[in-house]
Design an enzyme around this catalytic site. Structure first.
Site, short mmCIF file in Angstrom:
data_model
loop_
_atom_site.label_atom_id
_atom_site.label_comp_id
_atom_site.label_asym_id
_atom_site.label_seq_id
_atom_site.Cartn_x
_atom_site.Cartn_y
_atom_site.Cartn_z
N ASP A 67 -3.13 -6.29 1.44
CA ASP A 67 -1.93 -5.30 1.11
C ASP A 67 -0.70 -5.97 0.88
O ASP A 67 0.15 -5.32 0.68
CB ASP A 67 -2.24 -4.20 2.38
N SER A 68 -0.84 -7.19 0.49
CA SER A 68 0.46 -7.82 0.16
C SER A 68 0.60 -7.24 -1.26
O SER A 68 1.79 -7.51 -1.76
CB SER A 68 0.03 -9.31 0.17
N GLU A 93 -5.59 -5.71 10.89
CA GLU A 93 -4.74 -6.67 11.49
C GLU A 93 -5.01 -6.11 13.05
O GLU A 93 -4.43 -4.84 13.29
CB GLU A 93 -3.12 -6.41 11.06
N LYS A 123 -10.92 -5.70 6.07
CA LYS A 123 -9.75 -6.59 7.17
C LYS A 123 -8.82 -5.66 7.89
O LYS A 123 -8.19 -4.78 7.12
CB LYS A 123 -9.21 -7.54 6.33
N GLU A 139 -2.59 -15.87 10.73
CA GLU A 139 -1.61 -16.17 9.94
C GLU A 139 -0.44 -16.54 10.74
O GLU A 139 0.03 -16.08 11.95
CB GLU A 139 -1.07 -14.55 9.46
N ASP A 165 -8.13 -5.11 2.55
CA ASP A 165 -7.48 -5.04 3.32
C ASP A 165 -7.35 -3.25 3.79
O ASP A 165 -7.25 -2.58 2.95
CB ASP A 165 -6.00 -5.16 3.05
O1 KIV Z 1 -2.31 -9.15 2.42
C1 KIV Z 1 -2.88 -10.28 2.50
O2 KIV Z 1 -2.48 -10.83 1.20
C2 KIV Z 1 -3.00 -10.77 3.80
C3 KIV Z 1 -3.15 -12.47 3.60
C4 KIV Z 1 -1.69 -12.84 3.74
C5 KIV Z 1 -4.04 -12.89 4.54
O3 KIV Z 1 -3.41 -10.26 4.56
#
Ligand code: KIV
Length: 264
Positions: free
Chosen positions: A45-46, A114, A112, A181, A84
């Site tokens: 989600d970056s 968090e 994934k 992280e 994500d």
């Molecule tokens: O969103 C992302 O790119 C991430 C990485 C920084 C692990 O969660």
């Protein structure tokens, strides 16, 4: 080569081989990274920051994630695809099941999320329904406002012990991979030894079982600043595929992260 699966990554940890992963958001980069031999690609989600230009990942929607997951899946042959779950898309079990299904149907092999203890029942529910899950502890960017900024986590002893405890809980719940992280090097080591699932670090030191970078950082093309824990691999190679091959080789030899990239 055969498709990389969670069993491949587990075997790599057991044999002491380092795992290299990177983010990607479209088919062309995904294909290049796949051909370079990357072990897993994360549709992070970056993308809210590096593609959409936001200050954080909070505005990213499940439809954004499903769209980019679909794009990446079109470029990948062998690499494991992790997608994500964005902000508040897994706040309840029911929301999580519905949204995880969208990402899996868009082409993800694993989702994934968090968070720690509060996610245990949700993760168990996903695993019972056949969905592979990656955890994410330490700095969890979707909580950036609660945390008071993008800050290293786990420097205080009680906080470090709590993160180790949560890592063990996630393992028992059924995660098959764990992203760590922005935590001190020693804590990255302690967690990697405390759990049997592979740990993938970003700013988590050199003892994790693997590394992950945001592709824009690894190629030096981020619109924001270059994080301390990252390295521009394009500068040394001048070619994107060679840059990713260098990244994989440096991770595998234990040369990346180096002393300048770790937190104490
Ligand atoms: O969103 C992302 O790119 C991430 C990485 C920084 C692990 O969660």
């Amino acid at each position: 080569m055969a498709k990389i699966t969670t069993s491949t990554l587990l075997k790599m940890k057991q044999q002491g081989q380092k795992i290299s992963t990177i983010t990607a958001y479209d088919a062309s980069f995904a294909k290049l990274f796949d051909q370079a031999g990357i072990h897993a690609i994360l549709i992070g989600d970056s993308l809210g920051m590096v593609l959409q230009g936001h200050d954080d990942t909070i505005p990213v929607s499940i439809d954004d994630m499903a769209y980019h997951t679909h794009c990446v899946s079109k470029g990948v042959d062998e690499t494991l695809i992790i997608s994500d779950m964005p902000f508040m898309s897994y706040a309840t079990k029911e929301q999580c099941f519905e949204n995880a299904a969208k990402l899996m149907q868009a082409g993800a092999n694993m989702v994934k999320m968090e968070g720690g203890s509060w996610l245990v029942e949700t993760i168990k529910g996903l695993v019972e329904r056949g969905i592979s899950v990656c955890g994410h502890l330490g700095l969890t960017p979707q909580s950036v406002h609660l945390l008071g900024g993008f800050k290293v986590q786990g420097r205080e002893e009680d906080q470090a012990l709590d993160i180790i405890k949560q890592a063990k809980e996630l393992e028992v719940a059924g995660v098959q991979l764990l992203v760590l992280e922005c935590i001190p090097n020693e804590l990255g080591q302690a967690i990697s030894q405390a759990v049997t699932v592979p740990t993938i670090g970003i700013g988590a030191g050199w003892h994790t079982d693997g590394q992950i970078l945001v592709m824009h950082d690894a190629l030096g093309i981020s619109c924001s600043y270059m994080p301390k824990f990252s390295r521009n691999f394009l500068i040394d190679t001048g070619d994107i595929k060679k840059a990713i091959e260098l990244y994989i080789s440096e991770v595998s030899k234990g040369n990346f992260p180096g002393p300048d990239h770790i937190f104490k």
